[in-house]
Design an enzyme around this catalytic site. Structure first.
Site, mmCIF file in Angstrom:
data_model
loop_
_atom_site.group_PDB
_atom_site.id
_atom_site.type_symbol
_atom_site.label_atom_id
_atom_site.label_comp_id
_atom_site.label_asym_id
_atom_site.label_seq_id
_atom_site.Cartn_x
_atom_site.Cartn_y
_atom_site.Cartn_z
ATOM 1 N N GLU A 1 8.539 4.593 -1.150
ATOM 2 C CA GLU A 1 8.728 3.516 -2.143
ATOM 3 C C GLU A 1 10.001 3.763 -2.959
ATOM 4 O O GLU A 1 10.761 2.839 -3.241
ATOM 5 C CB GLU A 1 7.508 3.435 -3.064
ATOM 6 C CG GLU A 1 6.261 2.939 -2.335
ATOM 7 C CD GLU A 1 5.003 2.985 -3.177
ATOM 8 O OE1 GLU A 1 4.062 2.252 -2.826
ATOM 9 O OE2 GLU A 1 4.932 3.732 -4.166
ATOM 10 N N THR B 1 -1.853 -5.209 -4.314
ATOM 11 C CA THR B 1 -1.089 -6.375 -4.790
ATOM 12 C C THR B 1 -0.125 -6.826 -3.693
ATOM 13 O O THR B 1 -0.009 -8.033 -3.401
ATOM 14 C CB THR B 1 -0.326 -6.023 -6.093
ATOM 15 O OG1 THR B 1 -1.219 -5.310 -6.962
ATOM 16 C CG2 THR B 1 0.182 -7.265 -6.793
HETATM 17 C C1 5RP Z 1 1.339 3.058 -3.910
HETATM 18 C C2 5RP Z 1 1.777 2.456 -5.184
HETATM 19 C C3 5RP Z 1 1.213 1.129 -5.545
HETATM 20 O O1 5RP Z 1 2.263 0.253 -5.813
HETATM 21 C C4 5RP Z 1 0.371 1.282 -6.766
HETATM 22 O O2 5RP Z 1 -0.609 2.266 -6.519
HETATM 23 C C5 5RP Z 1 -0.290 -0.047 -7.153
HETATM 24 O O3 5RP Z 1 -1.220 -0.403 -6.203
HETATM 25 P P1 5RP Z 1 -2.153 -1.675 -6.358
HETATM 26 O O4 5RP Z 1 -1.283 -2.872 -6.139
HETATM 27 O O5 5RP Z 1 -3.193 -1.481 -5.292
HETATM 28 O O6 5RP Z 1 -2.753 -1.637 -7.735
HETATM 29 O O7 5RP Z 1 2.554 2.991 -5.938
HETATM 30 O O8 5RP Z 1 1.875 4.336 -3.726
#
Ligand code: 5RP
Length: 220
Positions: free
Chosen positions: A106, A34
């Site tokens: 994060e 995303t």
């Molecule tokens: C990575 C994360 C991502 O934000 C989570 O996995 C969502 O990813 P995506 O946007 O590919 O669905 O926490 O560590």
């Protein structure tokens, strides 16, 4: 949901988040598919941000390729905004993150940011967290010790074998947790010796959810 439909919803959430980015500011940038749409949009707006703090080496590489200066968080006095995705989110803005393995940086970015916008497609919105296995980053020597502790409370930890995080650690994906009280569970699991980061973002939830749906982007 087909990949292209999910992508359209992710793109829509990223577009909505872009409207919150202040020209000339430093932006915290998360990790995942995303956020990748957001980085593409930033690449198409050269100079919109002064620089970015990246939540992973993967994001650093994408920002570099997009020509966006990557800054060290230690050299940034203020992080007004952090934008990131999630694996699950509730209407109370509590999250499970770490599907991409970047949960530690994060969580640091979320803690440092004045505002945290979470961008998701509607499939990630849940009533109760926990259907998505909870990622926990652990110091490698403590992996089986922590796994035993989790099994003792009835959960099923699965080692994400072959994955080494940007911080040199391992990840356990924990199945079968009942997450009735996300803050309490975040505290409890974070206190286990050898745990680096629990992928629950309940103590510091998102400030706003931008959810891509069939009808466009909804703000919660
Ligand atoms: C990575 C994360 C991502 O934000 C989570 O996995 C969502 O990813 P995506 O946007 O590919 O669905 O926490 O560590």
């Amino acid at each position: 949901m087909t990949a292209s439909l999910a992508d359209a919803k992710k793109r829509c959430a990223a577009e909505a988040a872009l409207q919150h980015v202040q020209a000339g500011s430093v932006l915290g940038v998360g990790t995942g598919s995303t956020v990748r749409f957001l980085i593409e949009m930033l690449a198409a707006r050269p100079g919109l941000v002064r620089g970015a703090v990246a939540s992973s080496n993967a994001t650093t590489a994408l920002l570099d390729a997009a020509g966006i200066p990557v800054l060290d968080l230690n050299e940034v006095s203020q992080l007004p905004l952090y934008i990131d995705g999630a694996d699950e989110a509730t209407r109370a803005h509590q999250l499970i993150k770490g599907g991409g393995g970047a949960l530690t940086r994060e969580k640091i970015c979320a803690a440092a940011a004045a505002r945290f916008l979470c961008i998701i497609d509607e499939s990630k919105l849940v009533a109760t967290l926990g259907a998505f296995p909870l990622p926990i980053e652990v110091i490698p020597m403590a992996r089986t010790l922590i796994a035993r502790r989790l099994e003792a409370r009835g959960a099923l930890p699965v080692w994400r074998e072959g994955v080494v995080t940007d911080n040199g650690n391992h990840i356990l994906d924990v199945h079968g947790l009942s997450i009735a009280d996300p803050r309490a569970l975040e505290d409890e699991l974070s206190s286990l010796a050898g745990v680096v980061t629990v992928g629950l973002f309940a103590r510091r939830p998102a400030d706003m959810l931008l959810v891509g749906t069939d009808q466009g982007c909804v703000t919660l």
